[in-house]
Write a protein that holds these residues in place. Structure first.
Motif, PDB file in Angstrom:
ATOM      1  N   GLN A 209      26.908   7.303 -30.360  1.00  0.00           N
ATOM      2  CA  GLN A 209      26.423   7.502 -31.745  1.00  0.00           C
ATOM      3  C   GLN A 209      26.119   9.068 -31.553  1.00  0.00           C
ATOM      4  O   GLN A 209      25.965   9.657 -30.598  1.00  0.00           O
ATOM      5  CB  GLN A 209      25.349   6.776 -32.073  1.00  0.00           C
ATOM      6  CG  GLN A 209      25.617   5.343 -32.484  1.00  0.00           C
ATOM      7  CD  GLN A 209      24.493   4.452 -32.487  1.00  0.00           C
ATOM      8  OE1 GLN A 209      23.187   5.019 -32.459  1.00  0.00           O
ATOM      9  NE2 GLN A 209      24.613   3.378 -32.252  1.00  0.00           N
ATOM     10  N   SER A 210      25.978   9.872 -32.800  1.00  0.00           N
ATOM     11  CA  SER A 210      25.471  11.102 -32.441  1.00  0.00           C
ATOM     12  C   SER A 210      24.805  11.709 -33.724  1.00  0.00           C
ATOM     13  O   SER A 210      24.722  11.044 -34.658  1.00  0.00           O
ATOM     14  CB  SER A 210      26.953  11.974 -32.314  1.00  0.00           C
ATOM     15  OG  SER A 210      27.565  11.945 -33.676  1.00  0.00           O
ATOM     16  N   LEU A 239      24.819  17.614 -25.747  1.00  0.00           N
ATOM     17  CA  LEU A 239      26.098  17.242 -24.854  1.00  0.00           C
ATOM     18  C   LEU A 239      27.251  18.402 -24.869  1.00  0.00           C
ATOM     19  O   LEU A 239      27.402  18.934 -23.832  1.00  0.00           O
ATOM     20  CB  LEU A 239      26.540  16.060 -25.380  1.00  0.00           C
ATOM     21  CG  LEU A 239      26.004  14.832 -25.173  1.00  0.00           C
ATOM     22  CD1 LEU A 239      26.513  13.736 -26.142  1.00  0.00           C
ATOM     23  CD2 LEU A 239      25.779  14.391 -23.690  1.00  0.00           C
ATOM     24  N   LEU A 240      27.665  18.797 -26.041  1.00  0.00           N
ATOM     25  CA  LEU A 240      28.817  19.679 -26.054  1.00  0.00           C
ATOM     26  C   LEU A 240      28.544  20.529 -27.269  1.00  0.00           C
ATOM     27  O   LEU A 240      28.185  20.277 -28.150  1.00  0.00           O
ATOM     28  CB  LEU A 240      29.999  18.869 -26.527  1.00  0.00           C
ATOM     29  CG  LEU A 240      30.621  17.962 -25.248  1.00  0.00           C
ATOM     30  CD1 LEU A 240      31.659  17.003 -25.938  1.00  0.00           C
ATOM     31  CD2 LEU A 240      31.069  18.497 -24.158  1.00  0.00           C
ATOM     32  N   THR A 241      28.962  21.804 -27.036  1.00  0.00           N
ATOM     33  CA  THR A 241      29.180  22.624 -28.095  1.00  0.00           C
ATOM     34  C   THR A 241      30.532  23.271 -28.534  1.00  0.00           C
ATOM     35  O   THR A 241      31.371  23.226 -27.592  1.00  0.00           O
ATOM     36  CB  THR A 241      28.483  24.088 -27.752  1.00  0.00           C
ATOM     37  OG1 THR A 241      27.189  23.690 -27.250  1.00  0.00           O
ATOM     38  CG2 THR A 241      28.472  25.113 -28.974  1.00  0.00           C
ATOM     39  N   ILE A 242      31.005  23.153 -29.675  1.00  0.00           N
ATOM     40  CA  ILE A 242      32.393  23.547 -30.085  1.00  0.00           C
ATOM     41  C   ILE A 242      32.217  24.831 -31.020  1.00  0.00           C
ATOM     42  O   ILE A 242      31.592  24.805 -31.883  1.00  0.00           O
ATOM     43  CB  ILE A 242      33.095  22.493 -30.931  1.00  0.00           C
ATOM     44  CG1 ILE A 242      33.248  21.235 -29.927  1.00  0.00           C
ATOM     45  CG2 ILE A 242      34.476  23.089 -31.219  1.00  0.00           C
ATOM     46  CD1 ILE A 242      33.972  20.100 -30.848  1.00  0.00           C
ATOM     47  N   PRO A 310      23.360  13.100 -28.591  1.00  0.00           N
ATOM     48  CA  PRO A 310      23.350  11.645 -28.807  1.00  0.00           C
ATOM     49  C   PRO A 310      22.091  11.700 -29.806  1.00  0.00           C
ATOM     50  O   PRO A 310      21.102  12.821 -29.837  1.00  0.00           O
ATOM     51  CB  PRO A 310      22.742  10.910 -27.619  1.00  0.00           C
ATOM     52  CG  PRO A 310      22.817  12.006 -26.467  1.00  0.00           C
ATOM     53  CD  PRO A 310      23.312  13.376 -27.310  1.00  0.00           C
ATOM     54  N   PRO A 311      21.607  10.614 -30.639  1.00  0.00           N
ATOM     55  CA  PRO A 311      20.421  10.517 -31.381  1.00  0.00           C
ATOM     56  C   PRO A 311      19.164  10.776 -30.677  1.00  0.00           C
ATOM     57  O   PRO A 311      19.103  10.648 -29.449  1.00  0.00           O
ATOM     58  CB  PRO A 311      20.563   8.868 -31.780  1.00  0.00           C
ATOM     59  CG  PRO A 311      21.781   8.570 -31.686  1.00  0.00           C
ATOM     60  CD  PRO A 311      22.319   9.102 -30.457  1.00  0.00           C
ATOM     61  N   ALA A 312      18.200  11.596 -31.423  1.00  0.00           N
ATOM     62  CA  ALA A 312      17.017  11.874 -30.773  1.00  0.00           C
ATOM     63  C   ALA A 312      16.202  10.922 -30.060  1.00  0.00           C
ATOM     64  O   ALA A 312      15.455  11.316 -29.154  1.00  0.00           O
ATOM     65  CB  ALA A 312      16.258  12.731 -31.810  1.00  0.00           C
ATOM     66  N   ASP A 313      16.299   9.703 -30.415  1.00  0.00           N
ATOM     67  CA  ASP A 313      15.519   8.797 -29.926  1.00  0.00           C
ATOM     68  C   ASP A 313      16.119   8.058 -28.857  1.00  0.00           C
ATOM     69  O   ASP A 313      15.382   7.100 -28.066  1.00  0.00           O
ATOM     70  CB  ASP A 313      15.100   7.529 -30.976  1.00  0.00           C
ATOM     71  CG  ASP A 313      14.156   8.058 -31.905  1.00  0.00           C
ATOM     72  OD1 ASP A 313      13.022   8.429 -31.361  1.00  0.00           O
ATOM     73  OD2 ASP A 313      14.083   7.653 -32.889  1.00  0.00           O
ATOM     74  N   SER A 314      17.475   8.371 -28.335  1.00  0.00           N
ATOM     75  CA  SER A 314      18.016   7.661 -27.428  1.00  0.00           C
ATOM     76  C   SER A 314      17.676   8.410 -25.937  1.00  0.00           C
ATOM     77  O   SER A 314      17.114   9.360 -25.793  1.00  0.00           O
ATOM     78  CB  SER A 314      19.531   7.605 -27.484  1.00  0.00           C
ATOM     79  OG  SER A 314      20.247   8.868 -27.581  1.00  0.00           O
ATOM     80  N   VAL A 315      18.003   7.520 -24.868  1.00  0.00           N
ATOM     81  CA  VAL A 315      17.860   8.122 -23.651  1.00  0.00           C
ATOM     82  C   VAL A 315      18.954   8.642 -23.080  1.00  0.00           C
ATOM     83  O   VAL A 315      20.090   7.682 -23.066  1.00  0.00           O
ATOM     84  CB  VAL A 315      17.151   6.958 -22.871  1.00  0.00           C
ATOM     85  CG1 VAL A 315      17.012   7.077 -21.329  1.00  0.00           C
ATOM     86  CG2 VAL A 315      15.682   6.482 -23.488  1.00  0.00           C
ATOM     87  N   VAL A 316      18.910   9.557 -22.374  1.00  0.00           N
ATOM     88  CA  VAL A 316      20.105  10.119 -21.627  1.00  0.00           C
ATOM     89  C   VAL A 316      19.932  10.024 -19.899  1.00  0.00           C
ATOM     90  O   VAL A 316      18.805  10.346 -19.485  1.00  0.00           O
ATOM     91  CB  VAL A 316      20.452  11.650 -22.119  1.00  0.00           C
ATOM     92  CG1 VAL A 316      21.316  12.082 -20.954  1.00  0.00           C
ATOM     93  CG2 VAL A 316      20.949  11.528 -23.077  1.00  0.00           C
ATOM     94  N   ALA A 317      20.862   9.506 -19.395  1.00  0.00           N
ATOM     95  CA  ALA A 317      20.706   9.378 -17.783  1.00  0.00           C
ATOM     96  C   ALA A 317      21.902   9.674 -17.232  1.00  0.00           C
ATOM     97  O   ALA A 317      22.959   9.586 -17.708  1.00  0.00           O
ATOM     98  CB  ALA A 317      20.132   7.905 -17.512  1.00  0.00           C
ATOM     99  N   PRO A 318      22.043  10.114 -15.961  1.00  0.00           N
ATOM    100  CA  PRO A 318      23.359  10.284 -15.209  1.00  0.00           C
ATOM    101  C   PRO A 318      24.376   8.984 -15.139  1.00  0.00           C
ATOM    102  O   PRO A 318      23.501   7.619 -14.964  1.00  0.00           O
ATOM    103  CB  PRO A 318      22.556  10.588 -13.739  1.00  0.00           C
ATOM    104  CG  PRO A 318      21.555  11.107 -13.837  1.00  0.00           C
ATOM    105  CD  PRO A 318      20.923  10.292 -15.068  1.00  0.00           C
TER     106      PRO A 318
END
Ligand code: J5X
Ligand code: AKG
Ligand code: FE2
Length: 355
Positions: A209-210, A239-242, A310-318
């Motif tokens: 989701q994004s 995550l990515l910039t275009i 990703p959505p602001a409330d989600s968690v990012v991990a390796p």
């Protein structure tokens, strides 16, 4: 209630005073406020290091190539960046966005100020968000869109704002599907193939989701480009910039040992770069790209940057690939917490979540 990306930025704004862009139409020499040459920031290594004159350049990758996964993976490991062709974004749409950006930036300064991004806001006209970190101002003006641009566009064109919004919405839709496609290819190259596996792990971000933002950038021709900075060195947070750039040089990336390398415009290609969150997700296998823009004596540079995360409330991990033994280099972090850290500590933010 879920936090939107714009809310996450509003919650952690850091703008002690209201900085407003220069009225570039009225200045014919570089004002003190924009002369970086005598500052510590300018003489810090990053600025002094020579620009590589005959550099290897970031690869241009055909999205339809059968080897696209390997090519993108290699480019991201080596550069954190590549240019992509055959991306299916119609050039007429890109031209439309640039035209609307040009129309916006060529409005009289007092009108543009009506759409000024407020110190605690996310959308609107103004200086780059990172400006408060530097003692001098940049040779740049921008317009940020997070969510709807209607309110701010209406302040500029009370009766004709819809066309602007439609063009920006269409472009963001196209960018979103391109970014998603590229994300899947990059995850594949990292050996994380299995969407289901990943979603079962509810502690990790819902990468499928994004949320996104669009930034229109204008760098007018500059009377003294050697003493000025278009956009100060930074990494992108998500995550990515275009990025689309018009046919005017200026973008450079920094690499240890090489120094600054220009990224020349390739007609029809879009630039893709790794941001901090992708650096985290890749467990530092992809570097996040430190980049800047240098101004130009005669030409007006425009660029359109789409930020995908990703959505602001989600968690990012390796995400660790099952085929390699790896130790996580970062702790899991909520997207909005990372945005807060970045807005407060800029490039130090990544160090703060290292394990
Ligand atoms: C979603 C984003 C990404 C932002 C903040 C917000 C909207 C505007 C973006 C930029 C655009 C200009 C450079 C940058 C460094 C800035 O100052 O504002 C970017 C920043 C980031 O990548 O962190
Ligand atoms: O104008 C450019 O090429 C760079 C823009 C950029 O780095 C940004 O908007 O984050
Ligand atoms: Fe950037």
């Amino acid at each position: 209630m879920a936090t939107s990306l714009s809310q996450a930025y509003r919650d952690t704004h850091l703008q002690p005073k209201h900085i407003i862009p220069l009225d570039f139409d009225t200045v014919h020499e570089l004002p003190e406020s924009h002369a970086w040459i005598q500052t510590d920031e300018f003489s810090r290594a990053a600025y002094q290091i020579r620009v590589n004159q005959s550099p290897a350049t970031v690869p241009v990758i055909d999205l339809r190539s059968p080897d696209v996964v390997e090519l993108m993976g290699n480019a991201c490991r080596r550069w954190g960046m590549f240019q992509v062709t055959n991306h299916d974004v119609p050039s007429s749409l890109v031209d439309d966005v640039v035209e609307h950006a040009q129309r916006l930036f060529s409005l009289p300064a007092e009108l543009k100020l009506k759409a000024l991004r407020s110190p605690s806001g996310a959308t609107g006209y103004g200086v780059a968000r990172i400006s408060p970190f530097f003692s001098k101002l940049m040779w740049h003006e921008g317009f940020t869109i997070m969510g709807s641009a209607a309110e701010h566009a209406q302040q500029l064109w009370p009766h004709h704002y819809e066309e602007f919004c439609d063009v920006m919405d269409n472009y963001q839709k196209k960018m979103k599907s391109l970014a998603y496609k590229i994300l899947l290819l990059l995850l594949k190259s990292l050996g994380v193939d299995d969407q289901e596996d990943q979603q079962m792990d509810c502690s990790s971000a819902s990468l499928y989701q994004s949320e996104s933002a669009l930034q229109l950038n204008s760098y007018p021709s500059c009377p003294n480009p050697n003493q000025a900075v278009g956009l100060a060195p930074h990494t992108d947070s998500l995550l990515l910039t275009i990025l689309h750039q018009n046919d005017t040089n200026g973008l450079q990336i920094f690499q240890e040992g090489t120094g600054w390398t220009p990224v020349p415009p390739v007609p029809g290609a879009l630039i893709v770069n790794v941001g901090d969150l992708m650096h985290i997700v890749s467990n530092a296998r992809f570097p996040t790209v430190y980049h800047r823009v240098v101004p130009n004596n005669t030409r007006h540079r425009f660029s359109i940057a789409y930020f995908y995360g990703p959505p602001a409330d989600s968690v990012v991990a390796p995400l660790l690939s099952s085929s390699e033994v790896q130790i996580p280099r970062f702790r899991p972090v909520k997207v909005k917490e990372y945005i807060g850290l970045k807005n407060k500590h800029l490039e130090e933010a990544l160090h703060l979540i290292r394990v």
